[in-house]
Design a protein around this motif. Structure first.
Motif, short mmCIF file in Angstrom:
data_model
loop_
_atom_site.label_atom_id
_atom_site.label_comp_id
_atom_site.label_asym_id
_atom_site.label_seq_id
_atom_site.Cartn_x
_atom_site.Cartn_y
_atom_site.Cartn_z
N PHE A 198 25.51 -53.93 45.26
CA PHE A 198 24.67 -54.71 46.17
C PHE A 198 25.48 -55.71 46.99
O PHE A 198 24.93 -56.43 47.82
CB PHE A 198 23.60 -55.47 45.38
N GLY A 199 26.79 -55.76 46.77
CA GLY A 199 27.64 -56.69 47.50
C GLY A 199 27.51 -58.13 47.07
O GLY A 199 27.84 -59.04 47.83
N ALA A 200 27.05 -58.34 45.81
CA ALA A 200 26.80 -59.70 45.33
C ALA A 200 27.97 -60.28 44.55
O ALA A 200 27.83 -61.34 43.94
CB ALA A 200 25.55 -59.71 44.45
N SER A 201 29.13 -59.60 44.56
CA SER A 201 30.32 -60.13 43.88
C SER A 201 31.52 -59.94 44.79
O SER A 201 32.35 -59.05 44.57
CB SER A 201 30.54 -59.42 42.54
N PRO A 202 31.65 -60.77 45.82
CA PRO A 202 32.73 -60.57 46.80
C PRO A 202 34.12 -60.91 46.28
O PRO A 202 35.11 -60.46 46.85
CB PRO A 202 32.33 -61.51 47.94
N SER A 203 34.24 -61.70 45.23
CA SER A 203 35.55 -62.11 44.74
C SER A 203 36.24 -60.98 43.97
O SER A 203 35.58 -60.25 43.21
CB SER A 203 35.42 -63.33 43.83
N PRO A 204 37.56 -60.82 44.11
CA PRO A 204 38.28 -59.81 43.31
C PRO A 204 38.30 -60.13 41.83
O PRO A 204 38.63 -59.27 41.02
CB PRO A 204 39.69 -59.83 43.91
N TRP A 205 37.99 -61.38 41.47
CA TRP A 205 37.94 -61.78 40.07
C TRP A 205 36.55 -61.62 39.47
O TRP A 205 36.31 -62.03 38.34
CB TRP A 205 38.40 -63.22 39.90
N GLY A 206 35.65 -61.01 40.21
CA GLY A 206 34.27 -60.91 39.74
C GLY A 206 34.12 -60.17 38.43
O GLY A 206 33.24 -60.48 37.63
N TRP A 207 34.98 -59.18 38.18
CA TRP A 207 34.86 -58.38 36.96
C TRP A 207 35.04 -59.23 35.69
O TRP A 207 34.54 -58.87 34.63
CB TRP A 207 35.90 -57.26 36.96
#
Length: 291
Positions: A165-174
Motif C-alpha cells: 500500500f506504500g505505507a512504509s517508505p523507509s528502507p528500515w521499515g522491515w
C-alpha cells in the motif's frame, strides 16, 4: 511378509531397508531435557495447524480490510484537512505501524489467555508433557516460541501488505516486524502469567479484552497523536506497550523524528515487560504444575 507355521504373518525387511530402532529411555529423556522447549513448541504449532485456514484468513483478510478502509476511505478525508498534523506524511503511513503493533497485541491476547487455561483446566494439556522429562520452564518456553512464531508470520504478512500500500517508505521499515513481535510479547507474557494463575473462568479474560485491550487500542496514539489527548488521558498511552511499539514502528517505517533517549526508553520498556512476564509465567507454571 511371510507366513509362519501356524498361518500367522511376520514382518520382514528387505536388505535395502534399514531396521527401525527405538531410542532407549535414557536417550529419549536426555533429548527431551535438551530440546524439550522445541518439542513442546512443535506440539502447539501442530495444534494451531488444525485451524490454519482461519489463521491465514485472519492474517491476510484483517490487514487488507483495515488498510483498504483507512487508505482508500478515511485517509482520503483526513489528509484533506490534516495538513502537517501527522509529521508531513499521509494518514495511512501514520496509521500503518499502529495497526501492525495492534495485530500482535490482539493475537497475543488470544493465544495467552484461553489456551493457557485450557492447558491447566479444560483439556489439561500441560499435564501429559509435564509427566515426561519436560520441565515446567520448557513448557512455558515452548508455548512462547510457538506463539512468537505465529506473531512473526502474522506480522510479516501484515507488513508485506502495508508495504504494498506504500505505507512504509523507509528502507528500515522491515525492522518494524521484530519490534511489533516484541510489542506483542511485552503485553502477552504478563497476560500469560495472569492466565496461568486463574483457576476458574468467571469472565476474567472477557474483562481483560473489554477494559484493558480495547482502551489501550483506542488511547495509545493509534488513530491520532497521543499529544492531542487531554493530559489526564495520556498516561494510558505512556504505560501502554502498544504506544511504545507504535512509536518505534513510526520511526522505522517513515522516519518519525524523536530523541534517541526516547527510542531507548521504548525498547527498554518493551524488553523489560516481556522479560518480567516470562519469569513470572515460569514461576506461576511451576506453582501450578509442581516441579
Amino acid at each position: 511378509m511371510r507366513k509362519g507355521s501356524a498361518g500367522s504373518t511376520t514382518a520382514t525387511t528387505s536388505p535395502d531397508t534399514p531396521a527401525l530402532r527405538a531410542l532407549t529411555p535414557a536417550v529419549s529423556a536426555a533429548r527431551a531435557r535438551k530440546f524439550g522447549s522445541w518439542y513442546y513448541a512443535e506440539h502447539v504449532l501442530r495444534s494451531m495447524n488444525s485451524y490454519r485456514w482461519t489463521l491465514l484468513a485472519s492474517s491476510v483478510g484483517t490487514p487488507v480490510l483495515y488498510l483498504f478502509a483507512m487508505g482508500v476511505g478515511l485517509a482520503t478525508l483526513v489528509d484533506r484537512q490534516a495538513g502537517e498534523a501527522f509529521g508531513g506524511v499521509g494518514y495511512l503511513a501514520f496509521l500503518a505501524p499502529a495497526l501492525l503493533a495492534s495485530a500482535t497485541i490482539m493475537t497475543a491476547s488470544t493465544e495467552f489467555t484461553y489456551p493457557v487455561m485450557d492447558g491447566f483446566k479444560w483439556r489439561r494439556g500441560y499435564y501429559g508433557p509435564h509427566a515426561s522429562p519436560l520441565g515446567t520452564d520448557q513448557i512455558v518456553n515452548g508455548h512462547i516460541i510457538a506463539v512468537g512464531l505465529r506473531l512473526l508470520l502474522t506480522t510479516v504478512i501484515y507488513f508485506a501488505i502495508v508495504a504494498a500500500f506504500g505505507a512504509s517508505p523507509s528502507p528500515w521499515g522491515w525492522v518494524a516486524v521484530p519490534v511489533a513481535v516484541l510489542c506483542g510479547l511485552s503485553f502477552g507474557l504478563p497476560l500469560m502469567a495472569y492466565a496461568a494463575s486463574v483457576e476458574e473462568d468467571k469472565g476474567q479474560f472477557a474483562l481483560v479484552m473489554r477494559f484493558i485491550v480495547m482502551p489501550l487500542f483506542l488511547f495509545s496514539g493509534t488513530f491520532f497523536p497521543l499529544e492531542t489527548l487531554p493530559v489526564f488521558l495520556r498516561w494510558i498511552g505512556w504505560i501502554s506497550p502498544l504506544w511504545h511499539g507504535t512509536e518505534l514502528g513510526r520511526t522505522l517505517t517513515y522516519g518519525y523524528a524523536q530523541p534517541f533517549e526516547l527510542v531507548l526508553v521504548h525498547v527498554l520498556y518493551l524488553g523489560v515487560l516481556a522479560f518480567l512476564g516470562w519469569r513470572l509465567a515460569q514461576k506461576t507454571y511451576a506453582r501450578r504444575l509442581g516441579k
